[in-house]
Write a protein that holds these residues in place. Structure first.
Motif, PDB file in Angstrom:
ATOM      1  N   SER A  27      -8.271   7.492   7.663  1.00 19.88           N
ATOM      2  CA  SER A  27      -7.877   6.261   6.991  1.00 19.88           C
ATOM      3  C   SER A  27      -8.942   5.823   5.993  1.00 19.88           C
ATOM      4  N   LYS A  29      -9.535   2.491   2.638  1.00 15.71           N
ATOM      5  CA  LYS A  29      -8.927   1.445   1.829  1.00 15.71           C
ATOM      6  C   LYS A  29      -8.205   1.989   0.606  1.00 15.71           C
ATOM      7  N   ARG A  32      -2.883   5.175   0.083  1.00 16.86           N
ATOM      8  CA  ARG A  32      -1.666   4.555  -0.426  1.00 16.86           C
ATOM      9  C   ARG A  32      -0.887   3.896   0.706  1.00 16.86           C
ATOM     10  N   ARG A  33      -0.558   2.640   0.525  1.00 15.54           N
ATOM     11  CA  ARG A  33       0.180   1.910   1.554  1.00 15.54           C
ATOM     12  C   ARG A  33       1.678   2.129   1.402  1.00 15.54           C
ATOM     13  N   GLU A  34       2.371   1.969   2.526  1.00 16.35           N
ATOM     14  CA  GLU A  34       3.826   1.925   2.492  1.00 16.35           C
ATOM     15  C   GLU A  34       4.263   0.520   2.092  1.00 16.35           C
ATOM     16  N   ASN A  62      -6.338  -3.078  10.139  1.00 23.65           N
ATOM     17  CA  ASN A  62      -5.951  -3.455   8.790  1.00 23.65           C
ATOM     18  C   ASN A  62      -7.106  -3.573   7.801  1.00 23.65           C
ATOM     19  N   TYR A  65      -6.585  -0.798   5.522  1.00 19.76           N
ATOM     20  CA  TYR A  65      -5.307  -0.635   4.830  1.00 19.76           C
ATOM     21  C   TYR A  65      -4.895  -1.854   4.008  1.00 19.76           C
ATOM     22  N   TYR A  67      -2.693  -4.222   4.612  1.00 22.92           N
ATOM     23  CA  TYR A  67      -1.269  -4.557   4.558  1.00 22.92           C
ATOM     24  C   TYR A  67      -1.111  -6.076   4.533  1.00 22.92           C
ATOM     25  N   SER A  91      -6.235  -9.467   2.869  1.00 20.01           N
ATOM     26  CA  SER A  91      -4.889  -9.095   2.441  1.00 20.01           C
ATOM     27  C   SER A  91      -4.121 -10.308   1.924  1.00 20.01           C
ATOM     28  N   ASP A 170      -2.043   5.353  10.213  1.00 16.46           N
ATOM     29  CA  ASP A 170      -1.112   4.346   9.720  1.00 16.46           C
ATOM     30  C   ASP A 170       0.235   4.506  10.433  1.00 16.46           C
ATOM     31  N   LYS A 173       3.205   5.040   8.066  1.00 16.65           N
ATOM     32  CA  LYS A 173       3.300   6.400   7.531  1.00 16.65           C
ATOM     33  C   LYS A 173       3.803   7.376   8.600  1.00 16.65           C
TER      34      LYS A 173
END
Length: 335
Positions: A27, A29, A32-34, A62, A65, A67, A91, A170, A173
């Motif tokens: 993982s 930062k 690519r996020r969903e 998080n 990521y 999100y 976020s 993730d 993902k």
């Protein structure tokens, strides 16, 4: 009521397929996020419990990521709540209202019958009218909120829940890569006094909508050997869902059928059993995933992973975990 054994067949086994392991992902930062978000229904009084929960989500997952979060309530959030939540994460955080048709008691509900049930109920939250409104909103409306437009998945979070293990992949993902529609973490038995006719209403729906029901399904999970509801349900305070499922014509028709039956007010059907019944009739086991590796606690039930590859990522004691030894989880593993 008699029903068609070819539709409600106890013992249907879904086909098997290999699962892409989530444990090899690195993982970061820049990953690519969903199109996904954390989703919470909360009130101003939940601020400090929710801050603790977000801190754990950020630390465990998080921070790598980012999100976004979506917070919904039936009344406006205070300035203190908004600032207190925003301070816990880098976020994006959005706040919205659940109102109109999505909140309250529908006009077709027999008021006297509903009030009698509420007054005479002896089960948890039976006398709290707004609890039923919240169950109905989670069952049929929240996932259509405009703040979720453009999202493909949501991860539901609850104030006071605890996350005890690092999540170094993730889950969104993972679900996408494996064609998973619904993810859960715990599955206790519902108080059967609250769902006295839920299965019968579900049977009625199935018999009137046979073209919507796939032959491979998960009815084994919710039916006992006599074909009665066994009470097993996915505890929806933790669920990761592909929004397309709850927005589908099939789920929409099922919810409308249950909504008109009035069981959320004449009994206390809530979103956990409703979501579980829906996944059981519309999905097969390859589309539903047990996130056993995610350490989670929500009063008064917890899941602590016992797998060797997860133990070093957790601060909970697997020997004291109840959720992964619950009879419904053991039942799930046999399907």
């Amino acid at each position: 009521m008699a029903y068609d054994d070819s539709i409600l067949k106890f013992g249907i086994k879904p086909y098997k397929k290999s699962i892409i392991s989530p444990y090899t992902e690195h993982s970061g930062k820049n990953t690519r996020r969903e199109k996904a978000a954390f989703l919470a229904f909360a009130r101003n009084s939940d601020l400090y419990r929710m801050r603790k929960t977000i801190r754990q989500i950020e630390d465990r997952f998080n921070k790598n990521y980012n999100y976004p979060y979506v917070f919904l309530s039936n009344s406006p959030f205070s300035y203190e709540f908004i600032k207190g939540i925003q301070a816990m994460t880098e976020s994006e955080v959005q706040f919205g209202l659940v109102e109109g048709e999505a909140w309250g008691r529908p006009s077709w509900i027999d008021k006297e019958k509903a009030e009698t049930e509420k007054r005479e109920s002896k089960y948890m939250n039976g006398k709290i009218e707004e609890y039923r409104w919240q169950c109905r909103a989670h069952s049929g409306h929240i996932f259509n909120h405009p703040l979720l437009d453009g999202k493909e998945y949501y991860w539901r979070i609850e104030s006071g829940s605890k996350y005890s293990c690092d999540i170094d992949y993730d889950p969104f993902k993972f679900m996408k890569a494996n064609g998973i529609v619904y993810g859960f973490n715990m599955a206790p038995i519902e108080d059967l006094r609250t769902v006295r006719t839920l299965l019968n209403s579900t049977k009625d729906f199935i018999l009137n909508n046979k073209d919507m029901i796939p032959k491979s399904n998960l009815l084994d999970f919710v039916l006992d050997e006599q074909g009665l509801y066994n009470g097993c349900h996915f505890w929806s305070n933790f669920e990761i869902v592909k929004l397309e499922f709850f927005r589908s014509p099939e789920y929409t028709a099922y919810f409308k059928h249950l909504d008109l039956a009035g069981g959320m007010f004449y009994e206390r059907w809530c979103d956990g059993p409703i979501h579980t019944m829906a996944t059981s009739i519309f999905l097969n086991k390859t589309q539903v995933h047990y996130f056993e590796d995610i350490g989670y606690y929500f009063p008064a039930l917890g899941n602590c992973p016992s797998r060797p590859d997860t133990k070093t990522k957790c601060i909970c004691d697997p020997k004291k975990s109840f959720g992964n030894r619950h009879k419904c989880i053991l039942h799930w593993k046999t399907l």
